[in-house]
Motif scaffolding. Sequence first.
Motif, mmCIF file in Angstrom:
data_model
loop_
_atom_site.group_PDB
_atom_site.id
_atom_site.type_symbol
_atom_site.label_atom_id
_atom_site.label_comp_id
_atom_site.label_asym_id
_atom_site.label_seq_id
_atom_site.Cartn_x
_atom_site.Cartn_y
_atom_site.Cartn_z
ATOM 1 N N ASP A 1 0.880 -1.327 0.053
ATOM 2 C CA ASP A 1 0.009 -0.020 -0.131
ATOM 3 C C ASP A 1 0.921 1.357 -0.064
ATOM 4 N N PRO A 2 0.350 2.330 -0.451
ATOM 5 C CA PRO A 2 0.910 3.621 -0.437
ATOM 6 C C PRO A 2 2.050 3.934 0.800
ATOM 7 N N GLU A 3 1.264 3.949 1.910
ATOM 8 C CA GLU A 3 2.043 4.267 3.161
ATOM 9 C C GLU A 3 3.290 3.440 3.352
ATOM 10 N N GLY A 4 2.769 1.989 3.290
ATOM 11 C CA GLY A 4 4.120 0.970 3.278
ATOM 12 C C GLY A 4 5.115 1.134 2.135
ATOM 13 N N VAL A 5 4.717 1.726 0.878
ATOM 14 C CA VAL A 5 5.951 2.095 -0.098
ATOM 15 C C VAL A 5 6.661 3.303 0.420
ATOM 16 N N ARG A 6 5.832 4.107 0.870
ATOM 17 C CA ARG A 6 6.612 5.522 1.369
ATOM 18 C C ARG A 6 7.666 5.207 2.636
ATOM 19 N N GLU A 7 7.254 4.246 3.348
ATOM 20 C CA GLU A 7 8.418 3.876 4.524
ATOM 21 C C GLU A 7 9.361 3.123 3.910
ATOM 22 N N LEU A 8 9.063 2.229 3.122
ATOM 23 C CA LEU A 8 10.092 1.348 2.449
ATOM 24 C C LEU A 8 11.252 2.156 1.598
ATOM 25 N N MET A 9 10.566 3.333 0.732
ATOM 26 C CA MET A 9 11.489 3.890 0.069
ATOM 27 C C MET A 9 12.387 4.793 1.077
ATOM 28 N N TRP A 10 11.892 5.331 2.192
ATOM 29 C CA TRP A 10 12.546 5.917 3.142
ATOM 30 C C TRP A 10 13.762 5.019 3.554
ATOM 31 N N LEU A 11 13.506 3.976 4.113
ATOM 32 C CA LEU A 11 14.451 2.876 4.599
ATOM 33 C C LEU A 11 15.407 2.585 3.470
ATOM 34 N N ILE A 12 15.140 2.526 2.311
ATOM 35 C CA ILE A 12 16.173 2.277 1.183
ATOM 36 C C ILE A 12 17.241 3.318 1.305
ATOM 37 N N ARG A 13 16.802 4.507 1.186
ATOM 38 C CA ARG A 13 17.519 5.489 1.080
ATOM 39 C C ARG A 13 18.477 5.764 2.204
ATOM 40 N N ASP A 14 17.927 5.391 3.314
ATOM 41 C CA ASP A 14 18.476 5.623 4.699
ATOM 42 C C ASP A 14 19.699 4.735 4.719
ATOM 43 N N LEU A 15 19.425 3.365 4.158
ATOM 44 C CA LEU A 15 20.604 2.468 4.083
ATOM 45 C C LEU A 15 21.624 2.598 3.287
ATOM 46 N N ALA A 16 21.573 3.501 2.115
ATOM 47 C CA ALA A 16 22.473 4.114 1.327
ATOM 48 C C ALA A 16 23.187 5.293 1.896
ATOM 49 N N GLU A 17 22.601 6.195 2.348
ATOM 50 C CA GLU A 17 22.999 7.401 2.858
ATOM 51 C C GLU A 17 23.730 7.403 4.142
ATOM 52 N N ARG A 18 22.987 6.760 5.175
ATOM 53 C CA ARG A 18 23.640 6.790 6.601
ATOM 54 C C ARG A 18 24.587 5.511 6.768
ATOM 55 N N ASP A 19 24.172 4.210 6.323
ATOM 56 C CA ASP A 19 25.239 3.154 6.475
ATOM 57 C C ASP A 19 26.044 2.865 5.076
ATOM 58 N N LYS A 20 25.837 3.910 3.953
ATOM 59 C CA LYS A 20 26.844 3.892 2.668
ATOM 60 C C LYS A 20 26.760 2.314 2.136
ATOM 61 N N ARG A 21 25.814 1.661 2.472
ATOM 62 C CA ARG A 21 25.346 0.476 1.518
ATOM 63 C C ARG A 21 25.165 0.496 -0.024
ATOM 64 N N THR A 22 25.705 -0.204 -0.806
ATOM 65 C CA THR A 22 25.175 -0.141 -2.180
ATOM 66 C C THR A 22 23.835 -1.089 -2.346
#
Length: 342
Positions: free
Chosen positions: A174-195
């Motif tokens: 659902d849209p709210e779940g997508v929003r949370e998942l998109m934020w989490l993906i960006r956070d994994l890249a920006e904060r954790d420096k994961r690829t």
Amino acid sequence: MEASRNSMPAVIETVGLTKKYGDLTAVDHLDLTVYQGEVFGLLGPNGAGKTTTTLMLLGLTEPDEGHAFINGMDCTRDALSVKKTVGYLPDNVGFYATMTGRENLRFMGRLNGLSGEELEARIDELLLRVNMTEAADKKTGAYSRGMRQRLGIADVLMKDPAIIIMDEPTLGIDPEGVRELMWLIRDLAERDKRTILLSSHQLHQVQQVCDRMGIFVQGNMIACGTLEELGSQINHDGVHTLELSVYPDNIRVQQILHAQKSVLDITRNSDLYIIHSAFDLRRALAKELADQGYTIMHLRQAGSDLDEIYRKYFEKAGEQDGTDHTDSKTHEKKSSRPEDTV
């Protein structure tokens, strides 16, 4: 991201990577480079070759030609070493339905060599990270798809991978779940420096979260770059189309537009001027109209949105659109059992 790409090492590389199933070429001589800390999107319809590409990167299927490397390791010859470095989130994460989320993570942690207080602390940390603490002690058979995907990310993170490959992570959420998942993906890249290598056919979501993307059509990656680079590439040999609305709208506006040297033609669509030109006129027109006292109500370069760019590339490749294709995933062996994410 361009400057950081130049300074960051390449962590995923393919050279001439090819996979055939009988007469079908699922992936056709793919050359791809993904840099450390980047979110890269493999964009294309079902059957375009995205999943076959990820399976070759994971060492789960062997290429017929070419090579794939992750952190310099050959994905076919060093498959076990690659799996220690890479986390994989399939499009439909499988968990043991009669076990709770916490119990599933505990099982996965033990498979990855964790135990005792270290394991329990890791579970608590990851549940908090993916916003699943409240549901942690409920059986996963009662989870929504979005909850399973978030728990799946926690499951992947259990072994602390430097690289995460995700196959259609937002499918059916659902849209709210997508929003949370998109934020989490960006956070994994920006904060954790994961690829992050993300395979999807959801254009808006890819545009939202990815630094760069590659467009796949029938096994071929026909374009690769940032959104701006893709738009520039597709318009390089063609005509730029600008949508413009100004106030007040009078005869002087038309005179200003026709006076631009690179303008090829001008048409009207309701209150919009549609201007075709040989060059990008946005900056020059915005300045001149402002100097002349006009208020710009709307100014948009057609082709600057991913859906338009995507459609143009498909047309250039001789396709009708990005959705009407035979699904070759019947050829793309994939498992969503928990053991396969180890």
